[in-house]
Write a protein that holds these residues in place. Sequence first.
Motif, PDB file in Angstrom:
ATOM      1  N   LEU A  22      -6.356  25.602  -7.228  1.00  0.00           N
ATOM      2  CA  LEU A  22      -7.039  25.359  -5.958  1.00  0.00           C
ATOM      3  C   LEU A  22      -7.491  23.907  -5.846  1.00  0.00           C
ATOM      4  O   LEU A  22      -7.275  23.257  -4.814  1.00  0.00           O
ATOM      5  CB  LEU A  22      -8.231  26.308  -5.813  1.00  0.00           C
ATOM      6  N   ILE A  23      -8.082  23.374  -6.890  1.00  0.00           N
ATOM      7  CA  ILE A  23      -8.558  21.990  -6.851  1.00  0.00           C
ATOM      8  C   ILE A  23      -7.387  21.019  -6.765  1.00  0.00           C
ATOM      9  O   ILE A  23      -7.446  20.022  -6.042  1.00  0.00           O
ATOM     10  CB  ILE A  23      -9.467  21.697  -8.053  1.00  0.00           C
ATOM     11  N   ILE A  24      -6.306  21.304  -7.475  1.00  0.00           N
ATOM     12  CA  ILE A  24      -5.113  20.456  -7.367  1.00  0.00           C
ATOM     13  C   ILE A  24      -4.574  20.496  -5.941  1.00  0.00           C
ATOM     14  O   ILE A  24      -4.193  19.460  -5.385  1.00  0.00           O
ATOM     15  CB  ILE A  24      -4.033  20.901  -8.377  1.00  0.00           C
ATOM     16  N   GLY A  25      -4.558  21.671  -5.334  1.00  0.00           N
ATOM     17  CA  GLY A  25      -4.089  21.796  -3.957  1.00  0.00           C
ATOM     18  C   GLY A  25      -4.941  21.016  -2.975  1.00  0.00           C
ATOM     19  O   GLY A  25      -4.419  20.351  -2.074  1.00  0.00           O
ATOM     20  N   ILE A  26      -6.258  21.070  -3.147  1.00  0.00           N
ATOM     21  CA  ILE A  26      -7.168  20.324  -2.268  1.00  0.00           C
ATOM     22  C   ILE A  26      -6.939  18.823  -2.431  1.00  0.00           C
ATOM     23  O   ILE A  26      -6.842  18.085  -1.444  1.00  0.00           O
ATOM     24  CB  ILE A  26      -8.635  20.706  -2.565  1.00  0.00           C
ATOM     25  N   SER A  27      -6.831  18.367  -3.663  1.00  0.00           N
ATOM     26  CA  SER A  27      -6.594  16.944  -3.914  1.00  0.00           C
ATOM     27  C   SER A  27      -5.253  16.501  -3.355  1.00  0.00           C
ATOM     28  O   SER A  27      -5.133  15.415  -2.790  1.00  0.00           O
ATOM     29  CB  SER A  27      -6.639  16.656  -5.411  1.00  0.00           C
ATOM     30  N   LEU A  28      -4.254  17.328  -3.520  1.00  0.00           N
ATOM     31  CA  LEU A  28      -2.928  17.014  -2.994  1.00  0.00           C
ATOM     32  C   LEU A  28      -2.958  16.951  -1.466  1.00  0.00           C
ATOM     33  O   LEU A  28      -2.297  16.096  -0.866  1.00  0.00           O
ATOM     34  CB  LEU A  28      -1.930  18.064  -3.472  1.00  0.00           C
ATOM     35  N   TYR A  29      -3.737  17.804  -0.846  1.00  0.00           N
ATOM     36  CA  TYR A  29      -3.889  17.757   0.615  1.00  0.00           C
ATOM     37  C   TYR A  29      -4.448  16.410   1.062  1.00  0.00           C
ATOM     38  O   TYR A  29      -3.954  15.809   2.013  1.00  0.00           O
ATOM     39  CB  TYR A  29      -4.800  18.897   1.084  1.00  0.00           C
ATOM     40  N   PHE A  30      -5.484  15.921   0.369  1.00  0.00           N
ATOM     41  CA  PHE A  30      -6.066  14.624   0.714  1.00  0.00           C
ATOM     42  C   PHE A  30      -5.049  13.501   0.546  1.00  0.00           C
ATOM     43  O   PHE A  30      -4.957  12.593   1.377  1.00  0.00           O
ATOM     44  CB  PHE A  30      -7.300  14.325  -0.137  1.00  0.00           C
ATOM     45  N   LYS A  31      -4.274  13.540  -0.540  1.00  0.00           N
ATOM     46  CA  LYS A  31      -3.270  12.496  -0.785  1.00  0.00           C
ATOM     47  C   LYS A  31      -2.177  12.527   0.276  1.00  0.00           C
ATOM     48  O   LYS A  31      -1.749  11.474   0.759  1.00  0.00           O
ATOM     49  CB  LYS A  31      -2.640  12.666  -2.171  1.00  0.00           C
ATOM     50  N   ILE A  32      -1.712  13.711   0.631  1.00  0.00           N
ATOM     51  CA  ILE A  32      -0.654  13.808   1.638  1.00  0.00           C
ATOM     52  C   ILE A  32      -1.165  13.326   2.991  1.00  0.00           C
ATOM     53  O   ILE A  32      -0.450  12.630   3.719  1.00  0.00           O
ATOM     54  CB  ILE A  32      -0.117  15.255   1.722  1.00  0.00           C
ATOM     55  N   THR A  33      -2.403  13.663   3.329  1.00  0.00           N
ATOM     56  CA  THR A  33      -2.987  13.209   4.590  1.00  0.00           C
ATOM     57  C   THR A  33      -3.082  11.693   4.641  1.00  0.00           C
ATOM     58  O   THR A  33      -2.722  11.075   5.654  1.00  0.00           O
ATOM     59  CB  THR A  33      -4.387  13.821   4.785  1.00  0.00           C
TER      60      THR A  33
ATOM     61  N   SER B   2       0.814  -1.217   0.000  1.00  0.00           N
ATOM     62  CA  SER B   2       0.000   0.000   0.000  1.00  0.00           C
ATOM     63  C   SER B   2       0.852   1.275   0.000  1.00  0.00           C
ATOM     64  O   SER B   2       0.429   2.291  -0.527  1.00  0.00           O
ATOM     65  CB  SER B   2      -0.938  -0.005   1.199  1.00  0.00           C
ATOM     66  N   LYS B   3       2.061   1.232   0.585  1.00  0.00           N
ATOM     67  CA  LYS B   3       2.900   2.434   0.589  1.00  0.00           C
ATOM     68  C   LYS B   3       3.336   2.793  -0.829  1.00  0.00           C
ATOM     69  O   LYS B   3       3.317   3.956  -1.212  1.00  0.00           O
ATOM     70  CB  LYS B   3       4.107   2.241   1.494  1.00  0.00           C
ATOM     71  N   ASN B   4       3.724   1.796  -1.608  1.00  0.00           N
ATOM     72  CA  ASN B   4       4.101   2.069  -2.995  1.00  0.00           C
ATOM     73  C   ASN B   4       2.899   2.538  -3.803  1.00  0.00           C
ATOM     74  O   ASN B   4       3.023   3.401  -4.659  1.00  0.00           O
ATOM     75  CB  ASN B   4       4.709   0.833  -3.655  1.00  0.00           C
ATOM     76  N   LYS B   5       1.740   1.949  -3.521  1.00  0.00           N
ATOM     77  CA  LYS B   5       0.526   2.354  -4.229  1.00  0.00           C
ATOM     78  C   LYS B   5       0.198   3.821  -3.950  1.00  0.00           C
ATOM     79  O   LYS B   5      -0.168   4.565  -4.854  1.00  0.00           O
ATOM     80  CB  LYS B   5      -0.629   1.452  -3.788  1.00  0.00           C
ATOM     81  N   THR B   6       0.364   4.245  -2.704  1.00  0.00           N
ATOM     82  CA  THR B   6       0.110   5.638  -2.355  1.00  0.00           C
ATOM     83  C   THR B   6       1.129   6.560  -3.011  1.00  0.00           C
ATOM     84  O   THR B   6       0.785   7.630  -3.499  1.00  0.00           O
ATOM     85  CB  THR B   6       0.136   5.824  -0.823  1.00  0.00           C
ATOM     86  N   LEU B   7       2.383   6.136  -3.042  1.00  0.00           N
ATOM     87  CA  LEU B   7       3.405   6.955  -3.693  1.00  0.00           C
ATOM     88  C   LEU B   7       3.138   7.073  -5.189  1.00  0.00           C
ATOM     89  O   LEU B   7       3.324   8.140  -5.772  1.00  0.00           O
ATOM     90  CB  LEU B   7       4.794   6.364  -3.450  1.00  0.00           C
ATOM     91  N   TYR B   8       2.713   5.992  -5.815  1.00  0.00           N
ATOM     92  CA  TYR B   8       2.411   6.036  -7.246  1.00  0.00           C
ATOM     93  C   TYR B   8       1.204   6.916  -7.546  1.00  0.00           C
ATOM     94  O   TYR B   8       1.065   7.421  -8.655  1.00  0.00           O
ATOM     95  CB  TYR B   8       2.165   4.633  -7.802  1.00  0.00           C
ATOM     96  N   SER B   9       0.325   7.116  -6.574  1.00  0.00           N
ATOM     97  CA  SER B   9      -0.853   7.956  -6.810  1.00  0.00           C
ATOM     98  C   SER B   9      -0.496   9.438  -6.908  1.00  0.00           C
ATOM     99  O   SER B   9      -1.328  10.245  -7.283  1.00  0.00           O
ATOM    100  CB  SER B   9      -1.898   7.719  -5.721  1.00  0.00           C
ATOM    101  N   PHE B  10       0.745   9.807  -6.562  1.00  0.00           N
ATOM    102  CA  PHE B  10       1.188  11.194  -6.713  1.00  0.00           C
ATOM    103  C   PHE B  10       1.621  11.503  -8.148  1.00  0.00           C
ATOM    104  O   PHE B  10       1.763  12.670  -8.518  1.00  0.00           O
ATOM    105  CB  PHE B  10       2.350  11.505  -5.760  1.00  0.00           C
TER     106      PHE B  10
END
Length: 137
Positions: free
Chosen positions: A45-56, A3-11
């Motif tokens: 703004l939308i990219i920033g919001i999405s990036l916030y969710f991914k980082i969290t 799952s860690k690699n999967k999360t990293l690939y989602s960036f």
Amino acid sequence: MNSKNKTLYSFIPFLGIITLISFWVFKATKPFNTETYFVLGLVILIIGISLYFKITSYKSEKAGLTAEDEFSKRVKEKSAAKAFNWSIYMWLFIIFLVDMEPRNKITIGLGIIGMGLIFFLNWLYLSKVGISDENKD
């Protein structure tokens, strides 16, 4: 794949989108007008919001927690349902009040960005207020 690699690939899609926007901004031959700056700001703004969710979610997984708990999933489901309903009314408003021409691509883009913002506002509201128990009689 763990799952860690999967999360990293989602960036990776974020990097692609940011690269494309940067390329578009630097290769533009005409100076931007007010509408272009407005749309560019909303996209960022939308990219920033999405990036916030991914980082969290990445920080949660890194700490050994689940990326999303049951409440977070439920809030997203409710937000998506409400955003869909409100976006239908938004599109009716756009269709009736804005002169739609096939060449007018900005209207459709603003509508899609508006749908994303409506989802975010619903998510923000439901995450602060909570969700009522729908199983009560």
